[in-house]
Each structure stands twice: as structure tokens, then as C-alpha cells.
Scaffold this motif. Sequence first.
Motif, mmCIF file in Angstrom:
data_model
loop_
_atom_site.group_PDB
_atom_site.id
_atom_site.type_symbol
_atom_site.label_atom_id
_atom_site.label_comp_id
_atom_site.label_asym_id
_atom_site.label_seq_id
_atom_site.Cartn_x
_atom_site.Cartn_y
_atom_site.Cartn_z
ATOM 1 N N GLU A 115 -1.923 5.532 0.268
ATOM 2 C CA GLU A 115 -2.058 6.659 1.192
ATOM 3 C C GLU A 115 -3.525 7.063 1.272
ATOM 4 O O GLU A 115 -4.266 6.988 0.292
ATOM 5 C CB GLU A 115 -1.210 7.842 0.723
ATOM 6 C CG GLU A 115 0.276 7.529 0.642
ATOM 7 C CD GLU A 115 1.080 8.690 0.078
ATOM 8 O OE1 GLU A 115 0.461 9.624 -0.453
ATOM 9 O OE2 GLU A 115 2.320 8.657 0.174
ATOM 10 N N THR A 117 -6.466 9.937 3.319
ATOM 11 C CA THR A 117 -6.740 11.132 4.130
ATOM 12 C C THR A 117 -8.249 11.278 4.207
ATOM 13 O O THR A 117 -8.981 10.808 3.317
ATOM 14 C CB THR A 117 -6.115 12.385 3.515
ATOM 15 O OG1 THR A 117 -6.349 13.492 4.396
ATOM 16 C CG2 THR A 117 -6.725 12.712 2.169
ATOM 17 N N TRP A 124 -2.091 13.464 4.143
ATOM 18 C CA TRP A 124 -1.967 12.129 3.556
ATOM 19 C C TRP A 124 -1.025 11.279 4.389
ATOM 20 O O TRP A 124 0.072 11.701 4.755
ATOM 21 C CB TRP A 124 -1.448 12.206 2.128
ATOM 22 C CG TRP A 124 -2.406 12.843 1.161
ATOM 23 C CD1 TRP A 124 -2.458 14.139 0.785
ATOM 24 C CD2 TRP A 124 -3.466 12.175 0.497
ATOM 25 N NE1 TRP A 124 -3.482 14.354 -0.084
ATOM 26 C CE2 TRP A 124 -4.135 13.154 -0.291
ATOM 27 C CE3 TRP A 124 -3.943 10.869 0.480
ATOM 28 C CZ2 TRP A 124 -5.229 12.846 -1.075
ATOM 29 C CZ3 TRP A 124 -5.021 10.564 -0.304
ATOM 30 C CH2 TRP A 124 -5.669 11.538 -1.073
ATOM 31 N N THR A 165 -5.316 8.839 -7.882
ATOM 32 C CA THR A 165 -6.285 9.074 -6.808
ATOM 33 C C THR A 165 -7.682 8.671 -7.266
ATOM 34 O O THR A 165 -8.056 8.900 -8.424
ATOM 35 C CB THR A 165 -6.279 10.552 -6.398
ATOM 36 O OG1 THR A 165 -4.936 10.947 -6.107
ATOM 37 C CG2 THR A 165 -7.162 10.803 -5.181
#
Length: 495
Positions: A115, A117, A124, A165
Motif C-alpha cells: 500500500e 500514499t 492508503w 512501514t
Amino acid sequence: MTLGVAAETATMSNAAPAEAAPAEATSTAEGEAPPAETAPAEGKAPAEAAPAEGKAPAEPAPEEPKAPTPPPPDEPTSEPLEVTVEDKSDSSVTITWRPPKTIPANSGLDGYTVEITKEGTEDWKAVNEDLTVSCRYAIKNQTTGDRLLVRVVAVNSGGRSPPATIADPILVKEVGARPKVRLPRFLRQRYVKKVGEKINLVIPFSGKPKPVVTWLKDGEPLDPKRANIRTSDTDSILFVRQAERVDSGSYEMCVKVDDFEDKAAIIIQIIELPGPPASIKVADVWGFNVALEWTAPKDNGNTEITGYTVQKADKKTGDWFNILEHYTRLNATISDLIMGNTYTFRIFAENKCGLSEECARTKEEATIVKEVIDYKPTPFVERDFTEAPKFTTVLNDRSTTVGYSTKLLCSVRGSPKPKIMWMKNKMILNNMDNPKYRMISTGGICTLEIRKPGQYDGGEYVCRAENQLGKVDTGCKLEVKKPVYADADKDKEAE
């Protein structure tokens, strides 16, 4: 006829089973023996007896099924590990990661969702429509210059795992050359310097555009008062004017270009002379030996102790002499000491820098005590070496020619020294009266020289040796031959 009756009977039995019981009762009443029946099991009621002939046994009642155990609920995995940027271009970013640490056995792992963004938003979106099972994914069709936040989620039947992340935003931009630290070979192992020496390390690197260089010491920024950093386009220099032990540690150089970085670790060790041994004592003294024991120094100079040097000094002179060098144990036995001397010992510690400036010295002295020896010499017994004369070499018979001198030889021993006398035909010879004879006696060798003997000098010769203990003789025969002349000489003599 019999087959027909049997068939009719079978048909009637199948058609009306209820009539079998009366028929059986009738045949029994008429005196026929009933068919054999299985005895009922012990303890069973008569009602549970075997059924009549022609009936199937009754089936037991089926057990009620147990309720199935519900399966354990499915659980999601833990988050993926080590999500990093592998490569990027003007329109794509390639990332890699490692599988989750915890994967439940009942639910397993179906795949991953990537994902993204944009920086500053929380919208996301998944970039892969289907789950990917690989730990590498290329995010394509991105706009040059965008800064993306990327995360990876593991998915199974238990649901989604916590996301992993990448901390910093990723700039979508092609990198000219990845950063690379080219660490010299001698820095790939521990770098050792002595206190007071300077440190000047030149470490090349590469990368395009120019990488950003950062230095850390034990995970903390460098102290500018202790170390100076000079960085050019191609290398970085770590400089310390005078090294101290506080400069020891793990140094890390990091070069970074955008989202790519490379690191190199350098271990620096600053050493100095060690301190003296903590203590020393004389453990025991016996005979010509002294046993010493000591403990390691409290300060090893920031490196291992390689050995010890043991010295001794006697109280009379006070001069120190090495008796053990590069000795690695913490105890020693000093041997071959001199009786009656008093000794003091001292020990220096040694490491890669050398011997310690100070030493550990024994407080007590070691004295080698003299042993009292009661010497009783063996009484001297004088030996009697007196001996009667004895010829060790006797005279042998000889022959000679008229006019040719000859010698008679023999050897004798005896103590006291025997007196030598020569006789011819039992007549004593005296060289003073007759110069024809020469008698010599030296070192036990007796010689009688007869000068130019004549025809009448032949006969029996005797050598006699005599002292206080006795006398002994040895003799031989001497033959004096006429010379042999040639025939011409005879003729001349005849004329």
C-alpha cells in the motif's frame, strides 16, 4: 415332490413370518426335536435369548454422536520485517522485505498487500490487485518527484497483520549511482594505536549525486573536541591529533544518496603500557628454591597481558637480573639459588606496548639457609707397592755375524727398583773393564749391546734383576757365525 414342498414352505415362510412360531410349536408337540439354539449369555435376561430360526439378529441401538470440537479461531501473522528500498527510477520504486517472524500454523500465510500514499496524506491504497507471495515488489506508474510512504501488510484467513512501514518518504527519482563505502583492507580488522599517536584514516566512497556523509561513535555523534572530519567528493578523513584511551570504540561511517545508503564499521583500540601486578608474595622457600605467587594488574593498558618479567637481586650486591621473561602464568618456582644469600624479587607486567613502568616487589626476603654438614673423611690407608723383580719380556736366542754389532733386550719390573747384572757363561760382565760390552737400563728396559762380536763372543748370556724382595734371571744363547764369501774371494785368500 420333495423339492416342490420345500419351495412351497419357503414361499409361505416369506409371505407370513408370523405363522412360523405356531408351526414350530406344533412340530415340537408332535415329538420332533427343536433346532439347536445358542445359549444365552451369562447374566442376560431370557428375553435376550437368540431369535428363532429364520430371523435376523437384532441390531444394537446406535450411539448418539458427540458435538464436534470447534476449531481454534484463525489469527493474523505478525508484521513483515525489514522493508527497504531496493531500486527506483523516474516512474517506479522497487521494495523488498522479509517474511513475518510469527506465522500461525492453522491459518498460514496467503500473501502480501503493498500500500502507498503520498506524503502528508492518509489515503492508503493497495497497488497490487491480487496478493503477492514474493518478498519483492515493483511499484510502477508513479509521477517523478512524488514523495511516497510505503507499507506492507501480510494477509491470511485470520485477517491483516500490522503494517510494516518505511519510516522516511521515498522520492520517485532515478539515482545516478548508489552510494558505496570502499573500506581499506587494513581497516576491516581491529585498528590499534598507542596513546599519544595520531589517527589519520582516509576512507574513499562513491555515489552520484554527492552522498551525504555522517559519522557515529558507539551509536552517538562524534565529539568535535576529540575528532575532526574532513569530507571531499571522493573520500572522508577521520583525524585525531593525539589519541587517548577514550577514543577507543566502534566508529560507523554512513554515506547516503536519497533513499539509498551504505555503512562501514571501524573498530579502533587505543592502548598503553599496563600497570604493575596487583600483589606479589613469597609462597615458600626450600633448599635452593623459592616459590612466588602474584596477581594480574588492575590496569591492563586496554589490551590483554601477554606475559611477565621476573627479576631477582641478592642482598650483597643489590643488582637486578632477569630470571623469567615473557612468562604467562601467575606463579613460578625460582631454582638454582646460592646457599647463604638473601634474595628480593620484583615482577613487571607486559602487553603489546611493552613492560610496565612500575613493578611489584616482594615485601619479605627469601634466605637460602646454609646446611650444617658433618664431614668425616675416610682414613687414608697407605698401600704397599713393594714387589719382587719380575721379567715382563724375557731374552730370546739370537744369532749374528762376526763383525756386526747386536743387542740383547728384556724388560723387568719391581719395587724398589731392581739392580741389573749381565753374565756370560756364568761370568759377570763389567762394561768398565771391557768396552766391547755396553749395558743400559732405562724405565725397566734392559739392553746389552755387543760391539763387533768375534767368533769367541758366542755363548749363554743371562740378565739378573735383584732387590730386597728377591732376584730373578732370564737367559738366551748367542750364536756368532762366520761371514760367507764368494768363490773369487776364496781364491784371492788362497793366493
